[in-house]
Design a protein around this motif. Structure first.
Motif, PDB file in Angstrom:
ATOM      1  N   ALA A 140      34.658  26.946 -22.938  1.00  0.00           N
ATOM      2  CA  ALA A 140      34.987  28.328 -22.536  1.00  0.00           C
ATOM      3  C   ALA A 140      33.972  29.323 -23.087  1.00  0.00           C
ATOM      4  O   ALA A 140      34.329  30.240 -23.832  1.00  0.00           O
ATOM      5  N   TYR A 141      32.736  29.162 -22.686  1.00  0.00           N
ATOM      6  CA  TYR A 141      31.702  30.093 -23.164  1.00  0.00           C
ATOM      7  C   TYR A 141      32.100  31.541 -22.873  1.00  0.00           C
ATOM      8  O   TYR A 141      31.916  32.431 -23.706  1.00  0.00           O
ATOM      9  N   SER A 142      32.642  31.768 -21.680  1.00  0.00           N
ATOM     10  CA  SER A 142      32.923  33.144 -21.256  1.00  0.00           C
ATOM     11  C   SER A 142      34.056  33.799 -22.037  1.00  0.00           C
ATOM     12  O   SER A 142      34.280  35.005 -21.920  1.00  0.00           O
ATOM     13  N   ALA A 143      34.783  33.022 -22.846  1.00  0.00           N
ATOM     14  CA  ALA A 143      35.817  33.607 -23.717  1.00  0.00           C
ATOM     15  C   ALA A 143      35.419  33.461 -25.189  1.00  0.00           C
ATOM     16  O   ALA A 143      36.186  33.830 -26.082  1.00  0.00           O
ATOM     17  N   THR A 188      25.197  24.922 -20.932  1.00  0.00           N
ATOM     18  CA  THR A 188      24.317  25.592 -19.963  1.00  0.00           C
ATOM     19  C   THR A 188      24.317  27.106 -20.152  1.00  0.00           C
ATOM     20  O   THR A 188      23.271  27.754 -20.143  1.00  0.00           O
ATOM     21  N   GLU A 189      25.522  27.653 -20.304  1.00  0.00           N
ATOM     22  CA  GLU A 189      25.639  29.109 -20.462  1.00  0.00           C
ATOM     23  C   GLU A 189      24.936  29.567 -21.737  1.00  0.00           C
ATOM     24  O   GLU A 189      24.222  30.569 -21.744  1.00  0.00           O
ATOM     25  N   TYR A 190      25.146  28.823 -22.799  1.00  0.00           N
ATOM     26  CA  TYR A 190      24.582  29.227 -24.083  1.00  0.00           C
ATOM     27  C   TYR A 190      23.052  29.295 -23.990  1.00  0.00           C
ATOM     28  O   TYR A 190      22.429  30.267 -24.418  1.00  0.00           O
ATOM     29  N   GLU A 191      22.493  28.267 -23.411  1.00  0.00           N
ATOM     30  CA  GLU A 191      21.036  28.200 -23.361  1.00  0.00           C
ATOM     31  C   GLU A 191      20.436  29.322 -22.507  1.00  0.00           C
ATOM     32  O   GLU A 191      19.507  30.021 -22.929  1.00  0.00           O
ATOM     33  N   CYS A 208      10.586  34.027 -10.529  1.00  0.00           N
ATOM     34  CA  CYS A 208      10.795  34.479 -11.896  1.00  0.00           C
ATOM     35  C   CYS A 208      11.994  33.747 -12.507  1.00  0.00           C
ATOM     36  O   CYS A 208      12.831  33.212 -11.799  1.00  0.00           O
ATOM     37  N   PHE A 209      12.052  33.738 -13.844  1.00  0.00           N
ATOM     38  CA  PHE A 209      13.233  33.227 -14.525  1.00  0.00           C
ATOM     39  C   PHE A 209      14.323  34.292 -14.366  1.00  0.00           C
ATOM     40  O   PHE A 209      14.057  35.475 -14.589  1.00  0.00           O
ATOM     41  N   SER A 210      15.507  33.905 -13.952  1.00  0.00           N
ATOM     42  CA  SER A 210      16.528  34.942 -13.761  1.00  0.00           C
ATOM     43  C   SER A 210      17.897  34.499 -14.241  1.00  0.00           C
ATOM     44  O   SER A 210      18.241  33.317 -14.169  1.00  0.00           O
ATOM     45  N   VAL A 211      18.638  35.457 -14.737  1.00  0.00           N
ATOM     46  CA  VAL A 211      20.039  35.224 -15.093  1.00  0.00           C
ATOM     47  C   VAL A 211      20.864  36.357 -14.488  1.00  0.00           C
ATOM     48  O   VAL A 211      20.545  37.537 -14.682  1.00  0.00           O
ATOM     49  N   GLY A 215      17.831  31.450 -11.532  1.00  0.00           N
ATOM     50  CA  GLY A 215      17.716  30.566 -12.696  1.00  0.00           C
ATOM     51  C   GLY A 215      19.088  30.145 -13.183  1.00  0.00           C
ATOM     52  O   GLY A 215      19.395  28.960 -13.321  1.00  0.00           O
ATOM     53  N   HIS A 216      19.940  31.126 -13.414  1.00  0.00           N
ATOM     54  CA  HIS A 216      21.290  30.833 -13.890  1.00  0.00           C
ATOM     55  C   HIS A 216      22.228  31.934 -13.434  1.00  0.00           C
ATOM     56  O   HIS A 216      21.922  33.123 -13.599  1.00  0.00           O
ATOM     57  N   VAL A 217      23.346  31.532 -12.857  1.00  0.00           N
ATOM     58  CA  VAL A 217      24.369  32.503 -12.493  1.00  0.00           C
ATOM     59  C   VAL A 217      25.526  32.297 -13.473  1.00  0.00           C
ATOM     60  O   VAL A 217      26.194  31.262 -13.449  1.00  0.00           O
ATOM     61  N   SER A 218      25.701  33.260 -14.338  1.00  0.00           N
ATOM     62  CA  SER A 218      26.672  33.096 -15.415  1.00  0.00           C
ATOM     63  C   SER A 218      28.081  33.400 -14.936  1.00  0.00           C
ATOM     64  O   SER A 218      28.292  34.270 -14.092  1.00  0.00           O
ATOM     65  N   ILE A 219      29.060  32.683 -15.513  1.00  0.00           N
ATOM     66  CA  ILE A 219      30.461  33.008 -15.213  1.00  0.00           C
ATOM     67  C   ILE A 219      31.034  33.896 -16.322  1.00  0.00           C
ATOM     68  O   ILE A 219      32.236  34.134 -16.370  1.00  0.00           O
ATOM     69  N   ALA A 220      30.171  34.361 -17.200  1.00  0.00           N
ATOM     70  CA  ALA A 220      30.639  35.184 -18.323  1.00  0.00           C
ATOM     71  C   ALA A 220      30.361  36.662 -18.095  1.00  0.00           C
ATOM     72  O   ALA A 220      29.381  37.031 -17.457  1.00  0.00           O
TER      73      ALA A 220
END
Ligand SMILES: Nc1ncnc2c1ncn2[C@@H]1O[C@H](COP(=O)(O)OP(=O)(O)O)[C@@H](O)[C@H]1O
Ligand SMILES: O=C(OP(=O)(O)O)[C@H](O)COP(=O)(O)O
Length: 402
Positions: free
Chosen positions: A149-152, A177-180, A351-354, A375-380
């Motif tokens: 639960a990275y997002s919490a 994945t989220e942390y990195e 580009c690197f993207s979040v 690059g990464h689509v965060s759920i947080a």
């Protein structure tokens, strides 16, 4: 890696897994969203390797309309995992323990909303949370604790920090994945231009990020309510302060000083909208140049097309782009131009993207863009905000302990 992952955990054990399935609830119906899909990866992996998988998650906050049981979550998750997810309407009482003890290898069980347990909230030190009856009762029934639960993880709640002190603790795949990705702005050195798109409605959060990021970001591109606050500070008559609409005014009062000093000290790094969009008398999208606005008499719901034309080349020239918040009310197609414009520019460059924030990232699928082009689509949301500034997350810190 700074914590142990599933690669370090022997298969075939009984594991207690914290997910974040906190979701929008409309008329009592829990809405499917990418949190289910992402966490399904971790859950599936554990079930397939023969673990007895017990899941914990929360939904809403006590007193809120979205503070509901996780019964529907079990069904939605099952659809994503492709396996049954049993549900028990209990957090750590006899019914929960019976259901846990009767699990077999490869089976999945979801416990009731952790926030229905009094000891889950409020935020306290991990040692205090580890000492609760909730944690002390459940922990002995497990071989390991996995936090996905990275997002919490910015909350120091019992299910997020307590078990890690009582059981061998591991990060799930989503957590990893989220942390990195989300920590990269604080931990990585980018050679080229770093750009941050800042918008949305939670202005205080994003303004704090801007204030804390210092020299990590070269250009901020503003929109949404946050952008309007900056426009007002720059002397423009924008702002949702019609009678009864105190949302904008509250945010203005809370952030005015910070915004003024940001504009003062780093004004050349902060790009503001040059035009804005609103709903005209015939319900159509209309645009107006910011320079022509002379009365605070309407709500602006998007940045205008000239603004997108200014932001687009900046994004295409960037080595890294971080997005926090939408540039407009993109859920209404008429006001999606700003958000979709910047997201499309990001997706078309290498580009690197979040992209962070539950709401903002929904625009990607809503307007037919491919998540693989980012690059990464965060759920947080809140956790992403903190990660951007390099602030520690309580739920991650306890995983780092031996
Ligand atoms: N000018 C605006 N007026 C009203 N809502 C806006 C405006 N600009 C952005 N939004 C809304 O902001 C929301 C996203 O903001 P926020 O909740 O801060 O971000 P997230 O959930 O992505 O972290 C979107 O749902 C969008 O509709
Ligand atoms: O949805 C969440 O956070 P977010 O709204 O910041 O994405 C988390 O589940 C945390 O929920 P909370 O803000 O009620 O503690």
């Amino acid at each position: 890696m700074t914590f142990k992952t599933l690669d370090d955990l022997e298969p075939g054990q009984r594991v207690l897994v914290r997910l974040d399935l906190n979701s929008p609830v409309e008329d009592g119906e829990v809405q499917d969203n990418r949190r289910f899909d992402r966490h399904a990866t971790t859950v599936k992996e554990l079930a397939e390797r023969g673990d007895e998988v017990v899941l914990m998650a929360h939904q809403g906050r006590p007193g809120g309309d979205d503070f509901v049981s996780l019964e529907q979550h079990a069904d939605i998750l099952a659809g994503h995992v492709g396996k049954d997810v049993e549900f028990v309407a209990d957090t750590y009482g006899d019914d929960a323990i019976d259901a846990i003890e009767s699990l077999e290898s490869g089976e999945i069980l979801l416990l009731e909303n952790t926030r229905m347990c009094d000891e889950e909230l409020p935020e306290e030190d991990p040692e205090v949370k580890a000492d609760t009856e909730f944690v002390q009762t459940l922990a002995p029934h497990f071989d390991a604790y996995i936090n996905d639960a990275y997002s919490a993880a910015h909350r120091s709640h019992a299910s997020l920090v307590g078990f890690a002190l009582e059981l061998p603790a591991y990060a799930g795949r989503v957590m990893e994945t989220e942390y990195e990705a989300n920590s990269s702005i604080a931990t990585r050195e980018f050679e080229g231009q770093v750009t941050m798109v800042v918008g949305g409605t939670k202005a205080t959060d994003v303004i704090n990020v801007m204030n804390n990021l210092g020299d990590k970001v070269d250009q901020f591109l503003l929109g949404g309510i946050a952008g309007e606050l900056f426009l007002r500070a720059a002397g423009n008559d924008v702002g949702f302060d019609l009678e009864g609409m105190d949302f904008f005014d509250d945010q203005w009062e809370a952030n005015r000083e910070t915004i003024e000093s940001l504009l003062d000290e780093r004004g050349d790094q902060i790009k503001l909208a040059v035009d804005l969009a609103y709903e005209d008398d015939t319900d159509e999208r209309a645009e107006i140049a910011v320079a022509d606005i002379d009365e605070k008499d309407r709500a602006y719901l998007d940045v205008g097309s000239m603004t997108v034309d200014e932001y687009d080349p900046i994004i295409r020239d960037s080595e890294a782009v971080f997005v926090k918040g939408a540039l407009g009310l993109f859920e209404d197609e008429r006001f999606s131009v700003g958000t979709v414009g910047v997201l499309r520019a990001i997706s078309e460059t290498d580009c690197f993207s979040v992209v962070g924030g539950g709401d903002t990232s929904r625009a990607i699928e809503m307007y037919g863009m491919d998540e693989a082009d980012f690059g990464h689509v965060s759920i947080a949301g809140g956790a992403y905000i903190r990660a951007l500034t390099g602030a520690p997350l309580a739920g991650v810190e306890v995983l780092k302990q031996d």
